[in-house]
Design a protein around this motif. Structure first.
Motif, PDB file in Angstrom:
ATOM      1  N   ALA A  64      71.175   8.108   7.182  1.00 12.66           N
ATOM      2  CA  ALA A  64      70.461   7.965   7.281  1.00 12.66           C
ATOM      3  C   ALA A  64      69.394   6.563   7.067  1.00 12.66           C
ATOM      4  O   ALA A  64      67.910   6.820   6.366  1.00 12.66           O
ATOM      5  CB  ALA A  64      71.198   6.814   5.076  1.00 12.66           C
ATOM      6  N   THR A  65      69.421   5.701   8.011  1.00 11.65           N
ATOM      7  CA  THR A  65      68.019   4.895   8.575  1.00 11.65           C
ATOM      8  C   THR A  65      67.395   5.660   9.480  1.00 11.65           C
ATOM      9  O   THR A  65      66.485   5.662   9.549  1.00 11.65           O
ATOM     10  CB  THR A  65      69.501   3.681   9.458  1.00 11.65           C
ATOM     11  N   ILE A  66      68.171   6.352  10.439  1.00 12.59           N
ATOM     12  CA  ILE A  66      67.134   7.156  11.131  1.00 12.59           C
ATOM     13  C   ILE A  66      66.445   8.145  10.429  1.00 12.59           C
ATOM     14  O   ILE A  66      65.371   8.232  10.817  1.00 12.59           O
ATOM     15  CB  ILE A  66      68.249   8.163  11.992  1.00 12.59           C
ATOM     16  N   ALA A  67      66.997   9.256   9.615  1.00 15.18           N
ATOM     17  CA  ALA A  67      65.987   9.979   8.629  1.00 15.18           C
ATOM     18  C   ALA A  67      65.033   8.780   7.816  1.00 15.18           C
ATOM     19  O   ALA A  67      63.877   9.738   7.832  1.00 15.18           O
ATOM     20  CB  ALA A  67      67.289  10.494   7.513  1.00 15.18           C
ATOM     21  N   ALA A  68      65.283   7.607   7.658  1.00 17.48           N
ATOM     22  CA  ALA A  68      63.882   6.885   6.526  1.00 17.48           C
ATOM     23  C   ALA A  68      62.809   6.803   7.890  1.00 17.48           C
ATOM     24  O   ALA A  68      61.477   6.682   7.597  1.00 17.48           O
ATOM     25  CB  ALA A  68      64.741   5.985   6.027  1.00 17.48           C
ATOM     26  N   MET A  69      63.399   6.082   8.780  1.00 19.11           N
ATOM     27  CA  MET A  69      62.925   5.836  10.153  1.00 19.11           C
ATOM     28  C   MET A  69      61.823   6.547  10.681  1.00 19.11           C
ATOM     29  O   MET A  69      60.558   6.674  10.534  1.00 19.11           O
ATOM     30  CB  MET A  69      63.518   5.185  10.750  1.00 19.11           C
ATOM     31  N   SER A  70      62.820   8.156  11.037  1.00 21.82           N
ATOM     32  CA  SER A  70      61.736   9.045  11.364  1.00 21.82           C
ATOM     33  C   SER A  70      61.017   9.376  10.228  1.00 21.82           C
ATOM     34  O   SER A  70      59.253   9.666  10.766  1.00 21.82           O
ATOM     35  CB  SER A  70      62.724  10.106  11.447  1.00 21.82           C
ATOM     36  N   ARG A  71      60.993   9.777   9.224  1.00 26.76           N
ATOM     37  CA  ARG A  71      60.097   9.480   8.747  1.00 26.76           C
ATOM     38  C   ARG A  71      58.362   8.588   8.685  1.00 26.76           C
ATOM     39  O   ARG A  71      57.481   9.512   8.208  1.00 26.76           O
ATOM     40  CB  ARG A  71      60.431   9.719   6.657  1.00 26.76           C
ATOM     41  N   LEU A  72      59.190   7.866   8.214  1.00 31.00           N
ATOM     42  CA  LEU A  72      58.101   6.505   8.331  1.00 31.00           C
ATOM     43  C   LEU A  72      56.966   6.877   9.772  1.00 31.00           C
ATOM     44  O   LEU A  72      56.038   6.401  10.005  1.00 31.00           O
ATOM     45  CB  LEU A  72      58.459   5.485   8.249  1.00 31.00           C
ATOM     46  N   LEU A  73      57.691   7.436  10.806  1.00 35.99           N
ATOM     47  CA  LEU A  73      56.958   7.331  12.123  1.00 35.99           C
ATOM     48  C   LEU A  73      56.660   9.305  12.310  1.00 35.99           C
ATOM     49  O   LEU A  73      56.057  10.193  13.104  1.00 35.99           O
ATOM     50  CB  LEU A  73      57.897   7.063  12.963  1.00 35.99           C
ATOM     51  N   ASP A  74      56.440  10.432  10.762  1.00 35.52           N
ATOM     52  CA  ASP A  74      55.779  11.205  10.428  1.00 35.52           C
ATOM     53  C   ASP A  74      57.018  12.421  11.229  1.00 35.52           C
ATOM     54  O   ASP A  74      56.527  13.415  12.029  1.00 35.52           O
ATOM     55  CB  ASP A  74      54.577  11.344  11.321  1.00 35.52           C
TER      56      ASP A  74
END
Lengths: 128, 133
Positions: A64-74
């Motif tokens: 979940a953290t990776i998904a959220a972080m990746s989203r912030l980085l487009d």
């Protein structure tokens, strides 16, 4: 400490988790991935867990953290290859991984990332 | 008796539980649930200052099972009922609470009091086992 390799396939970063992750390896992976997304301009991240025998709350939260972080980085994240026993266990544990896209296998995951982004994340993380 | 004082030892607990589960012929789903439960309990112990795990093979009425006792010397739990409710977690919110873990095993006993640490005992049976594989 082991490090999980991150492969670049087109504009997708592919992470194949092959071992029972120790906590520090999981944390290092998050940092390495964030750096690689920015450095390569990747638009997608595929986490292949075909070989993963258990997903506990720590590893689930890492996804979940990776998904959220990746989203912030487009970049969009897809978790692929979850074993049936792992899916059954996660549901009983109460960790539904809302907010994380999944696909049955690598091929379907890559296809999902190649399609246009349908928009926002799939629901919010439940079962904290 | 396996110590739990860091993430490497936690991984060793998971491995040891997996080996026992395979040994008594648990199905893949049974194995996965028990090893996941062991991981959650070991993490709880680690987050509360570290502890230890004890794994034993048990038998009842011809059925084989595994008993896992996870102990920590942390502050203990003042309100065990609250600790069992979903979403409740101390230790920095890294755990799911004990409620989820309870659903993964057949028997679950929580023994705790403030200042006395916490011991969780779980038992899981090999329901579909047709003997060791």
């Amino acid at each position: 400490m082991e490090r999980v390799p991150i492969l670049k396939v087109g504009d997708v970063l592919l992470i194949s988790i092959q071992t029972d992750l120790e906590d520090r390896t999981a944390l290092a992976l998050q940092e390495d991935l964030a750096e690689q997304i920015v450095r390569t301009g990747a638009r997608g991240v595929v986490i292949d867990i075909t070989a993963v025998e258990i997903v506990d709350s720590f590893i689930g939260r890492m996804f979940a953290t990776i998904a959220a972080m990746s989203r912030l980085l487009d970049a969009r994240t897809v978790v692929v290859g979850m074993r049936p026993a792992v899916a059954i266990t996660l549901v009983e544990l109460g960790l539904s991984l809302g907010g994380v896209h999944t696909a049955l296998n690598l091929e379907k995951g890559m296809r999902l990332l190649a399609a246009p982004d349908p928009g926002g994340p799939p629901g919010t993380m439940s079962g904290r | 008796m396996l110590p739990i004082s860091n993430d490497v030892e936690m991984a060793a607990v998971r491995r040891a539980v997996r080996e026992c589960a395979v040994q008594i012929g648990m199905s893949l789903v049974e194995q996965t649930k028990l090893v996941t439960a062991a991981s959650e309990l070991a993490r709880n112990a680690l987050l509360h200052g570290g502890g230890r795990a004890e794994i034993a093979l048990v038998e009842s009425g011809g059925r084989r099972g595994i008993r896992l006792v996870c102990t920590d010397d942390g502050p203990g739990i003042a309100d065990p009922a609250q600790a069992m409710s979903d979403g409740y977690s101390t230790g920095g919110g890294l755990g799911l609470g004990l409620g989820g873990t309870r659903r993964l095993v057949d028997e679950f006993t929580l023994d705790t009091a403030p200042g006395r640490g916490t011991t969780v005992t779980v038992v899981s049976w090999a329901w579909r086992a047709a003997g060791p594989r």
